[in-house]
Design a protein around this motif. Structure first.
Motif, PDB file in Angstrom:
ATOM      1  N   PHE A  74       2.566  49.972  83.902  1.00 28.31           N
ATOM      2  CA  PHE A  74       2.005  50.641  85.079  1.00 28.31           C
ATOM      3  C   PHE A  74       1.813  52.107  84.749  1.00 28.31           C
ATOM      4  CE2 PHE A  74       6.601  51.028  85.450  1.00 28.31           C
ATOM      5  CZ  PHE A  74       6.764  52.365  85.763  1.00 28.31           C
ATOM      6  N   ARG A  78       6.649  57.306  91.025  1.00 24.66           N
ATOM      7  CA  ARG A  78       6.912  57.257  92.461  1.00 24.66           C
ATOM      8  C   ARG A  78       8.288  57.822  92.817  1.00 24.66           C
ATOM      9  NH1 ARG A  78       5.083  51.291  93.479  1.00 24.66           N
ATOM     10  NH2 ARG A  78       6.235  51.458  95.433  1.00 24.66           N
ATOM     11  N   ARG A 123       9.425  52.920  78.143  1.00 17.21           N
ATOM     12  CA  ARG A 123      10.426  52.202  78.941  1.00 17.21           C
ATOM     13  C   ARG A 123      11.090  51.073  78.146  1.00 17.21           C
ATOM     14  NH1 ARG A 123       6.592  53.908  82.826  1.00 17.21           N
ATOM     15  NH2 ARG A 123       5.102  52.281  82.325  1.00 17.21           N
ATOM     16  N   ASN A 316      10.272  47.780  87.903  1.00 23.76           N
ATOM     17  CA  ASN A 316       9.037  48.287  88.488  1.00 23.76           C
ATOM     18  C   ASN A 316       9.306  49.622  89.164  1.00 23.76           C
ATOM     19  OD1 ASN A 316       9.074  48.165  91.581  1.00 23.76           O
ATOM     20  ND2 ASN A 316       9.878  46.134  91.084  1.00 23.76           N
ATOM     21  N   PRO A 317       8.256  50.408  89.396  1.00 24.09           N
ATOM     22  CA  PRO A 317       8.485  51.783  89.862  1.00 24.09           C
ATOM     23  C   PRO A 317       8.780  51.913  91.341  1.00 24.09           C
ATOM     24  CG  PRO A 317       6.143  51.388  89.614  1.00 24.09           C
ATOM     25  CD  PRO A 317       6.840  50.138  89.141  1.00 24.09           C
ATOM     26  N   PRO A 321      13.699  49.972  90.226  1.00 25.23           N
ATOM     27  CA  PRO A 321      13.596  50.892  89.081  1.00 25.23           C
ATOM     28  C   PRO A 321      14.776  50.705  88.130  1.00 25.23           C
ATOM     29  CG  PRO A 321      14.180  52.099  91.094  1.00 25.23           C
ATOM     30  CD  PRO A 321      14.109  50.649  91.455  1.00 25.23           C
ATOM     31  N   LEU A 322      14.786  49.572  87.483  1.00 24.39           N
ATOM     32  CA  LEU A 322      15.925  49.138  86.671  1.00 24.39           C
ATOM     33  C   LEU A 322      15.408  48.689  85.313  1.00 24.39           C
ATOM     34  CD1 LEU A 322      18.918  48.141  86.348  1.00 24.39           C
ATOM     35  CD2 LEU A 322      18.193  46.016  87.429  1.00 24.39           C
ATOM     36  N   VAL A 323      15.827  49.350  84.259  1.00 25.03           N
ATOM     37  CA  VAL A 323      15.390  48.966  82.909  1.00 25.03           C
ATOM     38  C   VAL A 323      16.592  48.587  82.049  1.00 25.03           C
ATOM     39  CG1 VAL A 323      13.196  50.188  82.916  1.00 25.03           C
ATOM     40  CG2 VAL A 323      15.259  51.423  82.244  1.00 25.03           C
TER      41      VAL A 323
ATOM     42  N   ASN B 330      22.636  57.334  91.114  1.00 30.84           N
ATOM     43  CA  ASN B 330      21.782  56.361  91.798  1.00 30.84           C
ATOM     44  C   ASN B 330      22.575  55.605  92.866  1.00 30.84           C
ATOM     45  OD1 ASN B 330      20.817  53.435  92.066  1.00 30.84           O
ATOM     46  ND2 ASN B 330      19.017  54.413  91.194  1.00 30.84           N
ATOM     47  N   ARG B 379       9.684  64.830  86.836  1.00 34.43           N
ATOM     48  CA  ARG B 379      10.374  65.339  88.026  1.00 34.43           C
ATOM     49  C   ARG B 379      11.863  65.013  87.904  1.00 34.43           C
ATOM     50  NH1 ARG B 379       9.700  63.377  92.660  1.00 34.43           N
ATOM     51  NH2 ARG B 379       9.433  65.328  93.798  1.00 34.43           N
ATOM     52  N   GLN B 385      16.470  58.103  90.084  1.00 32.05           N
ATOM     53  CA  GLN B 385      15.777  56.891  90.542  1.00 32.05           C
ATOM     54  C   GLN B 385      15.968  55.705  89.597  1.00 32.05           C
ATOM     55  OE1 GLN B 385      11.510  57.106  90.269  1.00 32.05           O
ATOM     56  NE2 GLN B 385      11.174  55.412  91.677  1.00 32.05           N
ATOM     57  N   TRP B 386      15.837  55.946  88.288  1.00 29.71           N
ATOM     58  CA  TRP B 386      15.821  54.838  87.337  1.00 29.71           C
ATOM     59  C   TRP B 386      17.218  54.520  86.820  1.00 29.71           C
ATOM     60  CZ3 TRP B 386      11.774  51.719  86.023  1.00 29.71           C
ATOM     61  CH2 TRP B 386      10.505  52.103  86.507  1.00 29.71           C
ATOM     62  N   ILE B 387      17.568  53.256  86.804  1.00 29.95           N
ATOM     63  CA  ILE B 387      18.837  52.819  86.225  1.00 29.95           C
ATOM     64  C   ILE B 387      18.585  52.323  84.806  1.00 29.95           C
ATOM     65  CG2 ILE B 387      20.722  51.151  86.364  1.00 29.95           C
ATOM     66  CD1 ILE B 387      20.397  51.114  89.346  1.00 29.95           C
ATOM     67  N   GLY B 388      19.288  52.918  83.864  1.00 22.87           N
ATOM     68  CA  GLY B 388      19.210  52.460  82.483  1.00 22.87           C
ATOM     69  C   GLY B 388      18.233  53.233  81.620  1.00 22.87           C
ATOM     70  N   ARG B 389      17.433  54.087  82.238  1.00 27.26           N
ATOM     71  CA  ARG B 389      16.513  54.918  81.471  1.00 27.26           C
ATOM     72  C   ARG B 389      17.276  56.144  81.003  1.00 27.26           C
ATOM     73  NH1 ARG B 389      11.623  57.944  84.112  1.00 27.26           N
ATOM     74  NH2 ARG B 389      10.839  58.832  82.185  1.00 27.26           N
TER      75      ARG B 389
END
Lengths: 402, 402
Positions: A74, A78, A123, A316-317, A321-323, B330, B379, B385-389
């Motif tokens: 993507f 966001r 990512r 996904n954003p 939001p979990l990678v 988070n 930002r 926001q992101w978990i694991g990044r």
């Protein structure tokens, strides 16, 4: 028997169901020929030699992890609306200004395949550092013929660049694009179904997915799409019963679908249909967590009915939001009450099953691809227990160390 | 003005409270002299030159992160009981067999400082990869004079080996050791209080902590310990009101404590006392999550009263197996409803305050230590926001790139 490579002095969590938890073989060895596992068993029984022998010094070897549900390709960011929602603004106010999934669609439509692939690759690092070998990536932020194909091409490119196995899925029926507002059926007929036929021919996608929900596509529209997929020879899967019971799990099972995903609101009849069809239940606790949902998927019913359960990130954003696939496994235990072994099977053996790749990956067995993760741990349960720890020693994909 | 090093073309989240969110300075620069920040502001106003100039190409710079509550130095593994609990066994059954914290105590007592430090260092990697510069580490798994001192020495060793600033805390009053069962008061008087005096002299610990709870030490015992700490010149903090309201937050505030930690059950009188004393509320959502707790800490009351809120991992092998401070932030948003800026302040500025290090670290300001995290983001909110990044580009600690 002569192997190209042997891994020895290893503790193996083969994940083959059987007498020992995790299909464990202590003091094990793996013989590799080409891209494939040629032999797995106790090191003392190794039936041959190899050009290269890697002594793993007692480390654990598991199947390389499998994430069977992501939206990794993507464009755009966001984090602003994430911030505004936590500061108290309503989802409606944000959506009114063009926020939500529409913002991602707008940015993705403007991006080329190279830009999309670069973003996804950044990512993907997080997944690689956790021992992931196979990852599904859906389209669904383009919502036009051109842009959906661009997303799928980007996914293919990511596979080539990362060395990981990417399984691209067509999810044109993800949300209703602005230009089709109020005409979701026309969008299915004019965009989605022709795309299904096209990607089936070109091989750009390996399955067809949709979002069946009151805020997206109806069961009737989903059925039309699935009929087209079946006619084109592509397997189906479904974002089903996430926010309400629309009968989605039952519907996808009716088509012999690979998986029903989310399934928080699936009831006994849906579970029974999944069991009969062999459809995997894909649990996505990251979305459940991020959306602060309360309704739990029917874990007990699935267990009793023998429905296989996979666990994935849903990366996904917006809503997940979990990678980190290991964190998803932890959440499946903490939030959904899976056992640790069920959760780990969910990101290996059952993740593979949800992708229709049970014969290829997901367990350590002779004949499967030599996709392995090697860990600095004392017990496999540590991988699920700890959040943020990445005790990966290395990965072997297709028989080669990465 | 001449600097040793200048970082330029940077976007700065100084975290200095003021007119802009995150104390943002776009197109900023930082001048470093020795270990310290000598100047911070818009690059156009930079009042001098430097021997070395690092162009950050628009990257974001934040204070290096601060984790103000961890139990990172321990021996042994409790993934087996994690697994058994999720398979349905009761906590009681596991404790009866010597499980729970007692298992960690038993293993830690057997370990030497080198082994303990090696274990902690392996866990510290995860923190380093997320831009952490300062981390508090508590004792509390030894529960004898010798073993508590060994834990504190291991924590010091970890600091030297990692280049990170370690803040060791004496937590002898963590749980009642088997040899003092039913005699918690005697344990306080015979072991904990003498240890307080000893570490105050040797400088092995920088603060004194305790676990005030129905299953641990009473308010009266805690008070005796705090009186001794105050007399010895050491600041106090407290595991307070986690599972019930014992008046812990009020008690630690009475002693002008650095922080009251957990505080799920703290009520209005406790919050008022904290506000008056300047005691920081340390939120530990990892434990809340892992224990599946329901009762939320009094965020609204603290906000209204102006109580500073920090966020920490509580990293430990039992109740919070979490080694990701960004994930803790988070969780503070998702589970405790903090805003993103509050959560990020909680792992920088307010984390520093909870350690009594507000004058040293936690914001980007002239005079403070040059402990910086440099990020590949658009930002600051993305970090929460992101978990694991882990989009860390690099760390500068004490003025030097690591």
């Amino acid at each position: 028997m002569r192997f190209d490579r042997v891994l020895t002095d290893a503790r193996l969590a083969t994940m083959v169901p059987g007498e020992t938890p995790y299909g464990t073989i202590e003091a094990g060895a793996i013989g590799i020929s080409g891209e494939r596992i040629a032999w797995v068993g106790p090191a003392a029984d190794l039936p041959g030699e190899a050009d290269i022998t890697d002594n793993l010094e007692g480390r654990w070897v598991t199947p390389a992890l499998v994430d069977c549900h992501t939206h990794l390709v993507f464009a755009g960011d966001r984090s602003d609306e994430y911030e505004r929602k936590l500061a108290g603004e309503s989802y409606q106010a944000i959506a009114k200004e063009g926020g939500g999934i529409r913002k991602t669609v707008e940015a993705t439509r403007k991006a080329g395949a190279a830009e999309l692939a670069a973003g996804a690759l950044s990512r993907l690092d997080a997944f690689a550092s956790e021992g992931v070998g196979t990852i599904e990536i859906k389209s669904g932020y383009g919502l036009t013929r051109e842009s959906e194909l661009t997303q799928l091409k980007a996914a293919r490119g990511v596979g080539l660049a990362s060395g990981m196995r990417i399984v691209p899925t067509l999810l044109a029926a993800h949300t209703i694009p602005v230009e089709y507002e109020g005409r979701s059926g026309a969008y299915i007929d004019e965009v989605c179904i022709p795309l299904v036929r096209e990607v089936a021919k070109s091989g750009l996608a390996e399955a067809v997915d949709a979002y069946c929900e009151t805020i997206a596509f109806s069961p009737e529209e989903t059925r039309r799409l699935f009929i087209a997929a079946k006619a084109a020879g592509l397997p189906v899967k479904l974002h089903a019963d996430q926010l309400s019971d629309t009968g989605g799990a039952k519907l996808v099972a009716e088509f012999g679908g690979l998986s029903a995903d989310h399934i928080e609101y699936t009831r006994a009849d849906g579970v029974a249909a999944m069991a009969k069809a062999g459809t995997v239940g894909v649990l996505l606790p990251g979305a459940f967590y991020a959306l602060r949902e309360k309704r739990l998927p029917p874990i007990g019913l699935m267990r009793d009915a023998g429905v296989p359960m996979a666990v994935a990130t849903d990366a996904n954003p917006g809503t997940s939001p979990l990678v980190s696939l290991l964190t998803a496994a932890n959440m499946a235990c903490t939030l959904f009450h899976l056992t640790v072994e069920e959760a780990f099977a969910g990101i290996t053996r059952e993740g593979a099953r949800a992708l229709g790749l049970s014969g290829e990956i997901g367990t350590l067995e002779a004949g499967k691809r030599a996709d392995l993760a090697i860990w600095d741990i004392e017990r496999p349960a540590e991988l699920v227990q700890w959040i943020g720890r990445r005790p990966l020693h290395g990965r072997v994909l297709g028989g080669e160390w990465l």
